[in-house]
Write a protein that holds these residues in place. Sequence first.
Motif, PDB file in Angstrom:
ATOM      1  N   VAL A  82      -7.582   3.611  -1.499  1.00 15.90           N
ATOM      2  CA  VAL A  82      -7.074   3.644  -0.130  1.00 15.90           C
ATOM      3  C   VAL A  82      -6.667   5.064   0.267  1.00 15.90           C
ATOM      4  N   LEU A 135      -6.577  -0.133  -6.331  1.00 14.80           N
ATOM      5  CA  LEU A 135      -6.612  -0.136  -4.865  1.00 14.80           C
ATOM      6  C   LEU A 135      -5.882   1.047  -4.227  1.00 14.80           C
ATOM      7  N   LEU A 190       0.844  -1.187   0.000  1.00 18.59           N
ATOM      8  CA  LEU A 190       0.000   0.000   0.000  1.00 18.59           C
ATOM      9  C   LEU A 190       0.884   1.244   0.000  1.00 18.59           C
ATOM     10  N   SER A 209      -2.260  -0.194   8.545  1.00 18.43           N
ATOM     11  CA  SER A 209      -2.973  -0.622   7.342  1.00 18.43           C
ATOM     12  C   SER A 209      -2.485  -2.002   6.930  1.00 18.43           C
ATOM     13  N   TYR A 210      -3.319  -2.705   6.195  1.00 16.04           N
ATOM     14  CA  TYR A 210      -2.955  -4.020   5.671  1.00 16.04           C
ATOM     15  C   TYR A 210      -3.848  -4.325   4.475  1.00 16.04           C
ATOM     16  N   ALA A 211      -3.312  -5.066   3.482  1.00 17.28           N
ATOM     17  CA  ALA A 211      -4.100  -5.384   2.290  1.00 17.28           C
ATOM     18  C   ALA A 211      -3.749  -6.765   1.753  1.00 17.28           C
ATOM     19  N   CYS A 271      -9.476  -6.885  -4.188  1.00 18.53           N
ATOM     20  CA  CYS A 271      -8.350  -6.513  -3.342  1.00 18.53           C
ATOM     21  C   CYS A 271      -8.900  -5.719  -2.169  1.00 18.53           C
ATOM     22  N   GLU A 272      -8.554  -6.137  -0.972  1.00 17.36           N
ATOM     23  CA  GLU A 272      -9.112  -5.534   0.241  1.00 17.36           C
ATOM     24  C   GLU A 272      -8.008  -4.876   1.057  1.00 17.36           C
ATOM     25  N   ALA A 273      -8.283  -3.677   1.539  1.00 14.62           N
ATOM     26  CA  ALA A 273      -7.360  -2.969   2.430  1.00 14.62           C
ATOM     27  C   ALA A 273      -8.114  -2.585   3.691  1.00 14.62           C
TER      28      ALA A 273
END
Length: 225
Positions: free
Chosen positions: A214, A210, A157, A166-168, A183-185
């Motif tokens: 974000v 993404l 990210l 944060s994390y994705a 894709c998920e963050a």
Amino acid sequence: MRHAITLVCAGLLAACSPAPAEPSASTSAPTTTSTASTPDLVKAMDVKVKAALMPPETFDDIGGRFESDKPKLTAEPTVSKGDLSRVCEGAKIDSGVSTSRVRVFTGPVIIDQIVFGLVGVDAQHVLGTVRDKARSCRTWVDEIGKPEREVKADVDLPELEGVEGSYAFCSSFTLISSPVWSCEAFLVRGDLVVGLRVVAGEEATARRHLPEAVRRGAKTLSEVG
């Protein structure tokens, strides 16, 4: 394909909005707040949750448009089930109390945002729960008889101001005709957790969109008092 992606996105949203979900593994954390006054706590938290939703015009400049709120903003807040993601059979908040709202945007890709307001559970613990789950498998099956899904953990990210973590990750959702990728963050700040999901027909497309989603989600989150 566009219609199919929309249907898949609707299914994904059902998994993270405050509705009954499939059993999932989770990690507990100590709670610090009694739920005796849950209705009042949830109402107070809902004000912050609404403030963290990206404005309807957020993606107008790149061909996106506001689609819907789930539930509508006029709906009373409720205690959510705490389902964060379906990844690796499900990441879930199973301590404290949470309330959540979902906002959906459509355009070149589908973007949905879910904002959790937490009471009695630490947001960093929640972020760790998602990270640990995404790293715990390479494939999983949502339901018996459904196609196997693939997960790719630790997606990079951009640098984000005003957030505390944060994390994705990205994962597939296989249809009968062709795959769809999301894709998920997840971003945290204080007692708020923002999840942003980009859904597209190809993994590369979801990954490409993404970072901007974000950045915009982080900007709105950072402005919540």
